[in-house]
Design an enzyme around this catalytic site. Structure first.
Site, PDB file in Angstrom:
ATOM      1  N   TYR A  67      -9.047   8.969  10.453  1.00 23.84           N
ATOM      2  CA  TYR A  67      -8.664   9.320  11.820  1.00 23.84           C
ATOM      3  C   TYR A  67      -9.446  10.489  12.394  1.00 23.84           C
ATOM      4  O   TYR A  67      -9.323  10.784  13.576  1.00 23.84           O
ATOM      5  CB  TYR A  67      -7.170   9.655  11.875  1.00 23.84           C
ATOM      6  CG  TYR A  67      -6.286   8.473  11.573  1.00 23.84           C
ATOM      7  CD1 TYR A  67      -6.073   7.492  12.523  1.00 23.84           C
ATOM      8  CD2 TYR A  67      -5.669   8.346  10.340  1.00 23.84           C
ATOM      9  CE1 TYR A  67      -5.268   6.401  12.257  1.00 23.84           C
ATOM     10  CE2 TYR A  67      -4.862   7.272  10.060  1.00 23.84           C
ATOM     11  CZ  TYR A  67      -4.654   6.300  11.015  1.00 23.84           C
ATOM     12  OH  TYR A  67      -3.863   5.227  10.744  1.00 23.84           O
ATOM     13  N   TYR A  77       0.833  -1.201   0.000  1.00 23.85           N
ATOM     14  CA  TYR A  77       0.000   0.000   0.000  1.00 23.85           C
ATOM     15  C   TYR A  77       0.865   1.247   0.000  1.00 23.85           C
ATOM     16  O   TYR A  77       2.025   1.224   0.416  1.00 23.85           O
ATOM     17  CB  TYR A  77      -0.923   0.028   1.224  1.00 23.85           C
ATOM     18  CG  TYR A  77      -0.161   0.297   2.497  1.00 23.85           C
ATOM     19  CD1 TYR A  77      -0.018   1.586   2.983  1.00 23.85           C
ATOM     20  CD2 TYR A  77       0.455  -0.734   3.191  1.00 23.85           C
ATOM     21  CE1 TYR A  77       0.726   1.838   4.123  1.00 23.85           C
ATOM     22  CE2 TYR A  77       1.190  -0.499   4.332  1.00 23.85           C
ATOM     23  CZ  TYR A  77       1.318   0.790   4.797  1.00 23.85           C
ATOM     24  OH  TYR A  77       2.054   1.041   5.916  1.00 23.85           O
ATOM     25  N   PHE A 121       2.392   9.773   3.097  1.00 26.40           N
ATOM     26  CA  PHE A 121       2.679   9.685   4.525  1.00 26.40           C
ATOM     27  C   PHE A 121       3.096   8.290   4.963  1.00 26.40           C
ATOM     28  O   PHE A 121       3.614   8.113   6.062  1.00 26.40           O
ATOM     29  CB  PHE A 121       1.497  10.184   5.372  1.00 26.40           C
ATOM     30  CG  PHE A 121       0.232   9.402   5.183  1.00 26.40           C
ATOM     31  CD1 PHE A 121      -0.007   8.240   5.888  1.00 26.40           C
ATOM     32  CD2 PHE A 121      -0.733   9.851   4.300  1.00 26.40           C
ATOM     33  CE1 PHE A 121      -1.185   7.528   5.717  1.00 26.40           C
ATOM     34  CE2 PHE A 121      -1.914   9.153   4.122  1.00 26.40           C
ATOM     35  CZ  PHE A 121      -2.137   7.980   4.831  1.00 26.40           C
ATOM     36  N   ASP A 122       2.898   7.278   4.106  1.00 26.09           N
ATOM     37  CA  ASP A 122       3.297   5.919   4.473  1.00 26.09           C
ATOM     38  C   ASP A 122       3.268   5.040   3.225  1.00 26.09           C
ATOM     39  O   ASP A 122       2.507   5.302   2.292  1.00 26.09           O
ATOM     40  CB  ASP A 122       2.343   5.348   5.526  1.00 26.09           C
ATOM     41  CG  ASP A 122       2.901   4.136   6.257  1.00 26.09           C
ATOM     42  OD1 ASP A 122       4.090   3.805   6.073  1.00 26.09           O
ATOM     43  OD2 ASP A 122       2.149   3.515   7.022  1.00 26.09           O
ATOM     44  N   ILE A 158      -8.175   1.445   9.809  1.00 23.08           N
ATOM     45  CA  ILE A 158      -9.230   2.463   9.836  1.00 23.08           C
ATOM     46  C   ILE A 158     -10.490   1.921   9.156  1.00 23.08           C
ATOM     47  O   ILE A 158     -10.425   1.085   8.253  1.00 23.08           O
ATOM     48  CB  ILE A 158      -8.766   3.783   9.196  1.00 23.08           C
ATOM     49  CG1 ILE A 158      -8.301   3.581   7.762  1.00 23.08           C
ATOM     50  CG2 ILE A 158      -7.704   4.440  10.049  1.00 23.08           C
ATOM     51  CD1 ILE A 158      -7.914   4.862   7.037  1.00 23.08           C
ATOM     52  N   PHE A 177      -5.475   5.810  -0.490  1.00 21.69           N
ATOM     53  CA  PHE A 177      -4.592   4.649  -0.448  1.00 21.69           C
ATOM     54  C   PHE A 177      -4.639   3.926  -1.783  1.00 21.69           C
ATOM     55  O   PHE A 177      -5.716   3.720  -2.344  1.00 21.69           O
ATOM     56  CB  PHE A 177      -5.036   3.655   0.630  1.00 21.69           C
ATOM     57  CG  PHE A 177      -4.774   4.106   2.027  1.00 21.69           C
ATOM     58  CD1 PHE A 177      -3.542   3.905   2.621  1.00 21.69           C
ATOM     59  CD2 PHE A 177      -5.761   4.740   2.756  1.00 21.69           C
ATOM     60  CE1 PHE A 177      -3.294   4.315   3.917  1.00 21.69           C
ATOM     61  CE2 PHE A 177      -5.528   5.160   4.050  1.00 21.69           C
ATOM     62  CZ  PHE A 177      -4.296   4.943   4.632  1.00 21.69           C
TER      63      PHE A 177
END
Length: 166
Positions: A141, A88, A98-99, A115, A157
């Site tokens: 979030y 991902y 961010f990731d 989430i 994502f």
């Protein structure tokens, strides 16, 4: 000459009052800044969701989650009690990543351990599918996001479902 103990206590108490007032002012400034960021992020995210919903191939679920298949899968779909192995990449609506697990080991996690918006889409994916999911802030979030993400961010994502881990 030493300062009497009672006078020392008075000085310490006065100092503590000054420090508390300053800390309260800093906290209020931080809360105000966070509230402003939360409001701005929500507005920007909602604009992105509205624009993206019209993009070719985008499915919009009743919850507001958006799902676009990049590559079809042909395997089974995971259930909430399954664990999955995925690659991902997560980014914000401004494009900031961010990731990501891409370029490293795939991530393994329980379907119901992420989430809510991602949990919803994972259950609709088939093994082998690669998709883009756009998750509204309230299913990500919300206001309690990690600092790297920020409050009320819509998250995007790209997820490739590699396998269901049994």
């Amino acid at each position: 000459m030493p300062i009497p103990e009672q006078e020392c206590q008075g000085i310490v108490e006065a100092f503590n009052v000054i420090v508390k007032k300053r800390m309260d002012a800093i906290m209020q400034q931080q809360q105000s800044a966070m509230a402003g960021a939360a409001e701005a992020n929500l507005k920007l995210g909602n604009e992105y969701l509205e624009k993206n919903r019209a993009a070719p191939g985008v499915q919009v679920y009743p919850s507001g989650v958006q799902h676009r298949v990049i590559r079809e899968g042909s395997g089974p779909s995971p259930t909430p009690v399954d664990r999955v192995r995925v690659h991902y990449t997560g980014r914000l609506v401004d494009g900031k990543q961010f990731d990501s697990s891409v370029g490293g080991e795939p991530a393994v996690f329980p379907v119901s351990g992420v989430i809510r918006g991602m949990t919803e889409v994972l259950q609709k994916m088939k093994v082998g599918e690669k998709c883009e999911m756009v998750i509204p802030a309230h299913l990500a979030y919300g206001e309690n996001a990690p600092e790297v993400i920020g409050p009320n961010q819509v998250l995007i994502f790209e997820v490739e479902l590699l396998e269901i881990v049994r």
